[in-house]
Design a protein around this motif. Structure first.
Motif, mmCIF file in Angstrom:
data_model
loop_
_atom_site.group_PDB
_atom_site.id
_atom_site.type_symbol
_atom_site.label_atom_id
_atom_site.label_comp_id
_atom_site.label_asym_id
_atom_site.label_seq_id
_atom_site.Cartn_x
_atom_site.Cartn_y
_atom_site.Cartn_z
ATOM 1 N N SER A 152 0.389 -1.354 -0.212
ATOM 2 C CA SER A 152 0.092 -0.452 -0.038
ATOM 3 C C SER A 152 1.216 1.285 -0.328
ATOM 4 C CB SER A 152 -0.828 -0.283 1.158
ATOM 5 O OG SER A 152 -1.421 0.999 1.279
ATOM 6 N N PRO A 153 0.606 2.228 -1.126
ATOM 7 C CA PRO A 153 1.720 3.798 -0.959
ATOM 8 C C PRO A 153 1.103 4.128 0.432
ATOM 9 C CG PRO A 153 -0.165 3.051 -2.784
ATOM 10 C CD PRO A 153 -0.109 2.362 -2.499
ATOM 11 N N GLN A 154 -0.018 3.819 0.824
ATOM 12 C CA GLN A 154 -0.561 4.713 1.834
ATOM 13 C C GLN A 154 0.318 4.220 3.673
ATOM 14 O OE1 GLN A 154 -4.592 5.343 0.187
ATOM 15 N NE2 GLN A 154 -3.641 7.231 1.117
ATOM 16 N N VAL A 155 0.843 3.213 2.882
ATOM 17 C CA VAL A 155 1.632 2.800 4.810
ATOM 18 C C VAL A 155 2.998 3.554 4.359
ATOM 19 C CG1 VAL A 155 2.339 0.353 5.507
ATOM 20 C CG2 VAL A 155 0.193 0.922 4.997
ATOM 21 N N ASN A 156 3.302 4.489 5.203
ATOM 22 C CA ASN A 156 5.103 4.439 5.706
ATOM 23 C C ASN A 156 5.724 3.446 6.723
ATOM 24 O OD1 ASN A 156 4.662 6.478 7.638
ATOM 25 N ND2 ASN A 156 3.791 8.018 6.789
#
Lengths: 165, 173
Positions: free
Chosen positions: A93-97
């Motif tokens: 997920s690109p929204q997980v850092n």
């Protein structure tokens, strides 16, 4: 085990001085160069080196996520033998850092960020669906500590100690 | 040579979103990084500088500078300490923790019962597990915090570590 990187004096000074207040001017590296008595190119090379060593994640802003958008800490209790596999799905997920393994029944801890609350909720639902485990959602309610900078205690350089005399 | 008689206009929302997305990935390591960003977005260097400055003034930006990876600096031990503190006491305890020099973050979060009773979180980074536990014990002793239920969650592996991407959807539009 990975050996600790040895940091030269310029790296140490830049790291401990400029985690905040980086100059907003046309030639910021020149300003650092003047302050530390080196050339502009040496400052740039030093930062390139820190980047290559992965010490420097980036040079830029840390946003106040209460104002910048929506974010939350999240956790799942993954079966130990499936942790790597599940972590890999979460990382897609690109929204997980951030995504860390921690010692607890809740053993995978990650941060999800989005532009809006509804996108955040959707992102969490999507991850939950992809991994098949319920997510513990722990949004920040209040911050008591402003992340200003982190003082690094470097070991003194052998060479520098010698040079002092 | 140009004389800048015209004051640059304030950036549009769209331009601000683009600038936001650009700088959250970090400045390019070139002599004139703000100019490089300006050229990419077709705005002026002055507009980049004044907008970032305004964001700092408004508190949208906490800090502007090097974002470092603690682990690579030899700070291998990273503990998330979680506390279960009565609601009436949480603010007092949080302020004590936030002022401790070894604490890097201190946040209040909701309890999710029955599985998660902890409502206060703080981070301690240290060079070893023993050092972190020692620092925590020291804080607890000095401020009589031992009576509170807590748990220390050391991280054993970083699967991902980078800055948040708040702008992803803004830019798609």
């Amino acid at each position: 085990m990975e050996l600790a990187i040895e940091f030269d004096s310029l790296s140490q000074q830049i790291i401990n001085t400029y985690q905040r207040g980086f100059p907003l001017c046309s030639r910021p590296f020149l300003q650092l160069a003047t302050e530390f008595n080196v050339s502009e190119q040496e400052v740039i090379d030093c930062l390139e080196r820190l980047k290559a060593q992965q010490v420097l994640s980036r040079l830029g802003p840390v946003f106040n996520h209460m104002q910048a958008g929506a974010s939350t800490l999240a956790a799942i209790a993954a079966p130990v033998d499936k942790m790597n596999q599940i972590a890999a799905i979460i990382n897609k997920s690109p929204q997980v850092n951030h995504n860390y393994a921690r010692e607890h029944d809740y053993n995978l801890w990650f941060v999800v960020t989005a532009a809006t609350e509804s996108e955040l909720t959707q992102a969490i639902k999507d991850i939950e669906l992809a991994i098949g485990y319920p997510i513990l959602v722990l949004p920040m309610e209040r911050s008591y500590h402003i992340d200003l900078s982190f003082k690094v205690c470097f070991k003194p350089l052998a060479q520098e100690v010698a040079n002092d005399h | 040579m140009t004389t800048n008689l015209v004051i640059d206009p304030v950036l549009s929302d769209q331009q601000q979103a683009q600038l936001f997305a650009e700088i959250e990935q970090g400045l390019p390591l070139v002599a004139q990084p703000y100019l490089a960003i300006a050229q990419q977005l077709n705005i002026s260097e002055e507009q980049v500088l004044t907008t970032i400055d305004a964001w700092q003034q408004q508190g949208l930006i906490w800090r502007f500078g090097l974002v470092v990876r603690h682990r690579k600096l030899g700070y291998d031990a990273n503990a998330m300490v979680v506390w279960n503190i009565e609601d009436s006491e949480v603010e007092r305890v949080a302020n004590i923790l936030a002022q401790a020099s070894v604490v890097t973050l201190c946040y209040q979060r909701p309890r999710v019962l029955p599985g998660w009773p902890y409502n206060l979180f703080c981070m301690i980074h240290g060079k070893s597990r023993e050092q972190v536990l020692g620092q925590l014990a020291d804080i607890c002793q000095r401020h009589q915090l031992d009576k509170f239920d807590k748990n220390v969650l050391f991280s054993t592996k970083a699967y991902k570590q980078r800055g948040g991407r708040y702008s992803a959807s803004v830019i798609k539009e």
